[in-house]
Design a protein around this motif. Structure first.
Motif, PDB file in Angstrom:
ATOM      1  N   GLU A 157      -6.946 -16.752  27.579  1.00 58.37           N
ATOM      2  CA  GLU A 157      -7.131 -17.862  26.620  1.00 58.37           C
ATOM      3  C   GLU A 157      -7.449 -19.163  27.357  1.00 58.37           C
ATOM      4  N   ILE A 158      -6.754 -19.364  28.476  1.00 62.34           N
ATOM      5  CA  ILE A 158      -6.855 -20.670  29.160  1.00 62.34           C
ATOM      6  C   ILE A 158      -8.218 -20.859  29.826  1.00 62.34           C
ATOM      7  N   PRO A 174     -11.361 -19.611  29.219  1.00 63.02           N
ATOM      8  CA  PRO A 174     -12.478 -20.003  28.333  1.00 63.02           C
ATOM      9  C   PRO A 174     -12.299 -21.428  27.797  1.00 63.02           C
ATOM     10  N   ALA A 175     -11.061 -21.793  27.497  1.00 59.18           N
ATOM     11  CA  ALA A 175     -10.821 -23.150  26.984  1.00 59.18           C
ATOM     12  C   ALA A 175     -11.123 -24.191  28.061  1.00 59.18           C
ATOM     13  N   LEU A 176     -10.746 -23.857  29.304  1.00 56.03           N
ATOM     14  CA  LEU A 176     -11.006 -24.783  30.414  1.00 56.03           C
ATOM     15  C   LEU A 176     -12.513 -24.947  30.635  1.00 56.03           C
ATOM     16  N   THR A 193      -5.632 -18.208  39.637  1.00 62.40           N
ATOM     17  CA  THR A 193      -5.449 -17.648  38.297  1.00 62.40           C
ATOM     18  C   THR A 193      -5.050 -16.183  38.391  1.00 62.40           C
ATOM     19  N   LYS A 200     -14.822 -24.563  28.472  1.00 60.53           N
ATOM     20  CA  LYS A 200     -15.365 -25.317  27.336  1.00 60.53           C
ATOM     21  C   LYS A 200     -15.076 -26.813  27.509  1.00 60.53           C
ATOM     22  N   ALA A 201     -13.857 -27.109  27.902  1.00 61.64           N
ATOM     23  CA  ALA A 201     -13.471 -28.520  28.065  1.00 61.64           C
ATOM     24  C   ALA A 201     -14.272 -29.186  29.184  1.00 61.64           C
TER      25      ALA A 201
END
Ligand code: FAD
Length: 304
Positions: A295-296, A298-300, A252, A302-303
Motif C-alpha cells: 500500500e505504501i 504505490p502511495a509514495l 522496504t 503517487k505523492a
C-alpha cells in the motif's frame, strides 16, 4: 612516493569508484593510473591530479592472472598500489599481493599516513587502524569514503604497455552484464532497497522502480531477495554485497539483519518501511513507517 591506481572504465568514462581510489592515492604523492583493455586511454588521461596513464590494451578482459602479473612487473616503481573495492579490484589485488608476498589491506575508509590505514572489521561493527611495514602497500578503497577526483584535469601522458605472456591458466569465456540507466549503486545519492517482503521479482519492477524513477535512485536488495531470485546478484547490499552510503536509503520489506546493515548503516538518512514494528531495521532508521509496503510504495510513488 608514487602510487599506482588500477582503474575501470564503463561506457567510455572512468567509474566514480575508481576516481575515489585516485583521490585516496593522492595522499601518497604522484599518482599514475593503469587502464586494462580496449577502453579509450583518453578517458583516463583527463583525470584530475594524475601524472601518467598507463594503458595495457591487449589485456582485453582483465583476467586476474594476467593483470596481477602485469602489476607485479610494475610494482617496483610504486610505494602504493590501489583500486576501488570493486569486483575487479577484489579479483586482482589479492592475487598481486600473493605474487609480491605482501599483506593486502582491503576496504580502506581513511588514511592516517603513508603506512597507517583505517578499515572496517566484524561486518562494519568496528574500525581497525592497521599499520603496514611492507615495501609496497596493496589496498582496495571503499569509494563512499573518498570524494572522487574530477574528469577535467590537464591531459596526462599516455604510455602503452606490453602484456606479459599468457600463462594459459585461465581464459575468457563470456561476459554477462546487466544494462541500466540508473546510477551506480555504490555511488548513488539515493538508494531504495527491497527484501524478502517484496514477495517476488515482478514487485521489484512494479513497486520499487516507480519510486526510484522519481527520486533518481539506484535499486538495491537484501541477500534473501537475491537468493530468492527477486533481484540480480549485483544489486545485493551488505557484508557480502555492495557497501553504500547514500544521502537517503529507503529500506522496504527487509528486516535489517546485521549483515545487511554492514552495507548501508553509514547512509545519511535511513527510511524503513516494514509491517513488523519489532523489525531490527527500525533501530537504525531515522524515519520508520510501520505498514504494508504494497500500500505504501504505490502511495509514495503517487505523492512524489
Ligand atoms: P527477512 O529477514 O525475511 O525479512 C523480510 C522482512 O519483510 C520482515 O522484516 C518482514 O516484516 C517484512 N515484510 C514482509 N511483508 C511485508 C509487507 N507486506 N510490507 C512491509 N514489510 C513486510 N544479507 C544481506 O542483505 N546482505 C548481505 O550482504 C548478507 N551477507 C550475509 C553473509 C553471511 C555470512 C550470512 C550468514 C548472512 C548474510 N546475509 C546478508 C543474510 C542476512 O543474515 C539475512 O538473512 C537477510 O538480510 C534477510 O533478508 P530480508 O531482510 O530481505 O529477509
Amino acid at each position: 612516493m608514487t602510487a599506482l591506481v588500477l582503474i575501470e572504465v564503463e561506457n567510455g568514462r572512468v567509474r566514480q569508484a575508481s576516481r575515489s581510489a585516485i583521490a585516496a592515492a593522492s595522499h601518497f604523492g604522484d599518482v599514475d593510473v593503469l587502464l586494462l583493455g580496449e577502453a579509450p586511454a583518453e578517458a583516463a588521461s583527463r583525470l584530475s591530479g594524475i601524472r601518467r596513464a598507463l594503458h595495457a590494451p591487449s589485456l582485453k578482459h582483465a583476467l586476474a592472472e594476467q593483470a596481477a602479473a602485469l602489476l607485479a612487473g610494475l610494482a617496483g616503481s610504486y610505494s602504493h598500489i590501489l583500486s576501488a573495492a570493486s569486483s575487479t579490484g577484489k579479483n586482482i589485488l589479492p592475487r598481486l599481493a600473493g605474487l609480491l608476498d605482501v599483506q593486502p589491506i582491503s576496504d580502506v575508509v581513511a588514511i592516517k599516513d603513508e603506512s597507517t590505514f583505517v578499515r572496517p572489521i566484524y561486518a562494519g561493527n568496528a574500525l581497525a587502524t592497521v599499520q603496514s611495514s611492507d615495501s609496497v602497500k596493496i589496498m582496495t578503497i571503499r569509494s563512499s569514503s573518498f570524494d572522487p577526483v574530477s574528469e577535467d584535469g590537464n591531459e596526462a601522458a599516455i604510455e602503452t604497455l606490453e602484456t606479459p605472456a599468457d600463462d594459459g591458466k585461465s581464459r575468457f569465456v563470456k561476459l554477462e552484464q546487466s544494462q541500466s540507466d540508473r546510477p551506480e549503486l555504490e555511488v548513488a545519492r539515493v538508494v531504495i532497497s527491497g527484501g524478502k517482503g517484496l514477495k517476488d521479482a515482478s514487485n521489484f519492477h512494479t513497486l520499487l522502480e516507480p519510486v526510484a524513477d522519481r527520486l533518481g535512485a539506484a535499486i538495491g536488495a537484501s541477500r534473501a531477495a537475491v537468493d530468492s531470485g527477486f533481484a540480480p546478484n549485483e544489486m545485493q547490499v551488505g557484508q557480502t554485497g555492495k557497501v553504500v552510503a547514500p544521502e537517503l536509503y529507503i529500506a522496504t520489506g527487509l528486516s535489517g539483519a546485521i549483515q545487511h546493515l554492514a552495507g548501508m548503516k553509514d547512509s545519511r538518512v535511513i527510511v524503513a518501511i516494514n509491517i513488523d514494528p519489532e523489525a531490527p531495521i527500525f533501530k537504525v532508521a531515522d524515519y520508520g513507517m510501520v505498514g504494508d509496503l504494497f500500500e505504501i510504495l504505490p502511495a509514495l510513488a503517487k505523492a512524489l
